[in-house]
Motif scaffolding. Sequence first.
Motif, PDB file in Angstrom:
ATOM      1  N   LYS A  20       5.638  -1.428 -89.633  1.00  0.00           N
ATOM      2  CA  LYS A  20       4.687  -1.142 -88.677  1.00  0.00           C
ATOM      3  C   LYS A  20       3.326  -0.160 -88.672  1.00  0.00           C
ATOM      4  CE  LYS A  20       8.716  -0.433 -86.343  1.00  0.00           C
ATOM      5  NZ  LYS A  20       9.774   0.735 -85.977  1.00  0.00           N
ATOM      6  N   ALA A  21       3.314   0.095 -90.822  1.00  0.00           N
ATOM      7  CA  ALA A  21       2.441   0.953 -91.087  1.00  0.00           C
ATOM      8  C   ALA A  21       0.989   0.237 -90.811  1.00  0.00           C
ATOM      9  CB  ALA A  21       2.484   1.315 -91.901  1.00  0.00           C
ATOM     10  N   ALA A  22       0.985  -0.750 -90.998  1.00  0.00           N
ATOM     11  CA  ALA A  22      -0.097  -1.814 -91.032  1.00  0.00           C
ATOM     12  C   ALA A  22      -0.718  -2.119 -89.256  1.00  0.00           C
ATOM     13  CB  ALA A  22      -0.117  -3.105 -91.175  1.00  0.00           C
ATOM     14  N   LEU A  23       0.661  -1.682 -88.223  1.00  0.00           N
ATOM     15  CA  LEU A  23       0.177  -2.266 -87.190  1.00  0.00           C
ATOM     16  C   LEU A  23      -0.122  -0.986 -86.091  1.00  0.00           C
ATOM     17  CD1 LEU A  23       0.302  -4.269 -84.750  1.00  0.00           C
ATOM     18  CD2 LEU A  23       2.738  -3.709 -84.524  1.00  0.00           C
ATOM     19  N   ALA A  24      -0.130   0.097 -87.049  1.00  0.00           N
ATOM     20  CA  ALA A  24      -0.761   1.386 -86.318  1.00  0.00           C
ATOM     21  C   ALA A  24      -1.693   1.306 -86.652  1.00  0.00           C
ATOM     22  CB  ALA A  24       0.626   2.186 -86.839  1.00  0.00           C
ATOM     23  N   LEU A  25      -2.196   1.349 -88.158  1.00  0.00           N
ATOM     24  CA  LEU A  25      -3.762   0.839 -88.329  1.00  0.00           C
ATOM     25  C   LEU A  25      -4.970   0.591 -87.632  1.00  0.00           C
ATOM     26  CD1 LEU A  25      -3.073   1.432 -92.211  1.00  0.00           C
ATOM     27  CD2 LEU A  25      -3.785   3.262 -90.944  1.00  0.00           C
ATOM     28  N   LEU A  26      -4.028  -0.766 -87.050  1.00  0.00           N
ATOM     29  CA  LEU A  26      -4.849  -1.671 -86.201  1.00  0.00           C
ATOM     30  C   LEU A  26      -4.450  -1.429 -84.831  1.00  0.00           C
ATOM     31  CD1 LEU A  26      -3.311  -5.019 -87.836  1.00  0.00           C
ATOM     32  CD2 LEU A  26      -5.971  -5.028 -88.119  1.00  0.00           C
ATOM     33  N   LEU A  27      -3.806  -0.609 -84.513  1.00  0.00           N
ATOM     34  CA  LEU A  27      -4.092   0.014 -83.436  1.00  0.00           C
ATOM     35  C   LEU A  27      -5.376   1.000 -82.888  1.00  0.00           C
ATOM     36  CD1 LEU A  27      -0.222  -0.357 -82.086  1.00  0.00           C
ATOM     37  CD2 LEU A  27      -1.803  -0.980 -81.289  1.00  0.00           C
ATOM     38  N   GLU A  28      -5.304   2.088 -84.792  1.00  0.00           N
ATOM     39  CA  GLU A  28      -5.695   3.178 -84.069  1.00  0.00           C
ATOM     40  C   GLU A  28      -6.908   2.496 -84.354  1.00  0.00           C
ATOM     41  OE1 GLU A  28      -6.143   7.443 -87.255  1.00  0.00           O
ATOM     42  OE2 GLU A  28      -4.276   6.497 -87.309  1.00  0.00           O
ATOM     43  N   HIS A  29      -7.235   1.548 -85.764  1.00  0.00           N
ATOM     44  CA  HIS A  29      -8.823   1.430 -85.969  1.00  0.00           C
ATOM     45  C   HIS A  29      -9.391   0.578 -85.361  1.00  0.00           C
ATOM     46  CE1 HIS A  29      -9.049   4.143 -89.372  1.00  0.00           C
ATOM     47  NE2 HIS A  29      -7.429   3.767 -89.982  1.00  0.00           N
ATOM     48  N   LEU A 101      -5.847  -1.706 -65.021  1.00  0.00           N
ATOM     49  CA  LEU A 101      -5.560  -2.076 -65.759  1.00  0.00           C
ATOM     50  C   LEU A 101      -5.916  -1.232 -67.384  1.00  0.00           C
ATOM     51  CD1 LEU A 101      -3.486  -4.492 -66.509  1.00  0.00           C
ATOM     52  CD2 LEU A 101      -5.518  -5.955 -67.682  1.00  0.00           C
ATOM     53  N   VAL A 102      -4.259  -1.750 -68.191  1.00  0.00           N
ATOM     54  CA  VAL A 102      -4.839  -0.160 -69.679  1.00  0.00           C
ATOM     55  C   VAL A 102      -3.998  -1.443 -70.428  1.00  0.00           C
ATOM     56  CG1 VAL A 102      -3.673   1.364 -70.819  1.00  0.00           C
ATOM     57  CG2 VAL A 102      -3.722   1.751 -68.079  1.00  0.00           C
ATOM     58  N   ASP A 103      -5.036  -1.427 -72.168  1.00  0.00           N
ATOM     59  CA  ASP A 103      -3.820  -2.403 -73.067  1.00  0.00           C
ATOM     60  C   ASP A 103      -3.845  -0.567 -74.222  1.00  0.00           C
ATOM     61  OD1 ASP A 103      -6.377  -2.158 -74.508  1.00  0.00           O
ATOM     62  OD2 ASP A 103      -6.710  -3.590 -73.395  1.00  0.00           O
ATOM     63  N   ALA A 104      -3.322  -1.718 -75.138  1.00  0.00           N
ATOM     64  CA  ALA A 104      -2.554  -0.926 -76.316  1.00  0.00           C
ATOM     65  C   ALA A 104      -3.916  -0.635 -76.779  1.00  0.00           C
ATOM     66  CB  ALA A 104      -1.184  -0.773 -77.360  1.00  0.00           C
ATOM     67  N   VAL A 105      -4.737  -0.925 -76.794  1.00  0.00           N
ATOM     68  CA  VAL A 105      -5.878  -0.768 -77.919  1.00  0.00           C
ATOM     69  C   VAL A 105      -7.081   0.140 -77.434  1.00  0.00           C
ATOM     70  CG1 VAL A 105      -5.660  -1.942 -79.053  1.00  0.00           C
ATOM     71  CG2 VAL A 105      -7.029  -2.978 -77.270  1.00  0.00           C
ATOM     72  N   GLY A 106      -6.962   0.116 -75.733  1.00  0.00           N
ATOM     73  CA  GLY A 106      -8.370   1.262 -74.949  1.00  0.00           C
ATOM     74  C   GLY A 106      -8.975   0.938 -74.311  1.00  0.00           C
ATOM     75  N   THR A 107      -8.564  -0.681 -74.093  1.00  0.00           N
ATOM     76  CA  THR A 107      -9.975  -1.450 -73.143  1.00  0.00           C
ATOM     77  C   THR A 107     -10.454  -1.245 -72.170  1.00  0.00           C
ATOM     78  OG1 THR A 107      -9.116  -3.769 -74.385  1.00  0.00           O
ATOM     79  CG2 THR A 107     -10.676  -3.855 -72.611  1.00  0.00           C
ATOM     80  N   ASP A 108     -11.470  -0.832 -71.090  1.00  0.00           N
ATOM     81  CA  ASP A 108     -12.057  -0.072 -70.305  1.00  0.00           C
ATOM     82  C   ASP A 108     -12.338  -1.191 -69.304  1.00  0.00           C
ATOM     83  OD1 ASP A 108     -13.537   1.227 -68.889  1.00  0.00           O
ATOM     84  OD2 ASP A 108     -15.394   1.239 -70.068  1.00  0.00           O
ATOM     85  N   PHE A 109     -11.419  -1.579 -68.915  1.00  0.00           N
ATOM     86  CA  PHE A 109     -10.730  -2.527 -67.470  1.00  0.00           C
ATOM     87  C   PHE A 109     -11.531  -1.908 -66.052  1.00  0.00           C
ATOM     88  CE2 PHE A 109      -7.354  -3.723 -70.356  1.00  0.00           C
ATOM     89  CZ  PHE A 109      -7.609  -5.073 -70.634  1.00  0.00           C
TER      90      PHE A 109
END
Length: 385
Positions: A20-29, A101-109
């Motif tokens: 979870k820590a690694a996944l959270a970092l990928l979501l953030e960075h 549309l919205v995704d977890a990484v903040g893509t600008d749709f």
Amino acid sequence: MSGTPSQPGTPGLLRAMNDKAALALLLEHGPLTRAQIGELTGLSKPTASQVVARLEQLDLIDVVGSVAAARGPSAVTYAVRSDRAHAVAVDVRPHRVLSTLVDAVGTDFPIAEVPLARTAAERSAVGDIGAAIQAACEAAGTTPDSVVTVIVGLQGAVDPRTDDLAFVGLIPGWPRKAVRAQLEDGLGMSVRIDNDVNLAAVAERAEGSGRDVDGFALLWMGDGLGLAVDLGGSLHRGASGGAGEIGYLPVPGESAKDLQDLIGGIAVGRLARAHGVRGRTLDATLKDLAGHPARPAVLAELATRVAVGVIPVLAVLDPPVVVLGGPTGAAGGQTLADLVRGHIRRTSRWSPHISVSTVADHPVLRGARSVVGADLRSRLLDLVP
């Protein structure tokens, strides 16, 4: 007896925490190499490699590229599989909906706009939001299959105790009872409903005039009026969800019966036309006002009216900042904000800081994206066993 993942210190629990820590970092960075994941988490290279392998097996991350190394082969970069789950943010207006549309990484749709019928016989809440979801997905080049949740901003309030709509404006065909439950049943997904000005305040906190302050009050001025109160990053919605419905505030001693009659869209249009500004709608009027020679006179008169609505906010809350937003606030700009502040200082005991919203555009959708994006990130983290 062997341990279980729920027991502190067991290998299963530690693996889940690391994953979870690694996944959270990928979501953030965003994209990271195995070495970067190890550095940011403090894990050894072998352990970081094991974490990456497990997240790949769960289809939560994927290889997206590589970066050149100073010596040796290039390092592979990994990113979150944001296509696992999507959301849709919706801004409901009286006769149209805006959605994205919205995704977890903040893509600008892209933002989609769907015109709506004007009669209740041709409208329904499920139909309106269903059309908004479909349009948002088409604009983004995908289908609604991956949409798991939707957030709806509207001109009104939902009582959290009863799920009933209150203080609602013109939304033909929508139920007033159990509105969220009916939407969830009809759409087959989780639904969150919030006041549109509250969502605009979320955007103001994240990227506007509320970024570096302890709290603020956002006075939204458009066809309708609304007030959002940010207390140290938390929005105050009230027991029934009706906090901030300032348009209903009586204004004794004025020709108007309430604040809506004083600075709502119809009132602003009349004020501007009295000075020779043209426009059948509020948007058209404000557009003509921008370059009109009567603009200073209109803003000066409007400022005294806006002050009538701001002073009670100061008396009850005394926020560090009052932000003027919405179409009228944006049209008046900092000139209107300064005029309001000057009038209040001359006629009352308060000396407030008044500013104009600095959120670029679509503040309701921007705030909704922020809220539902956090929900999507939590959903992805929950997929780690």
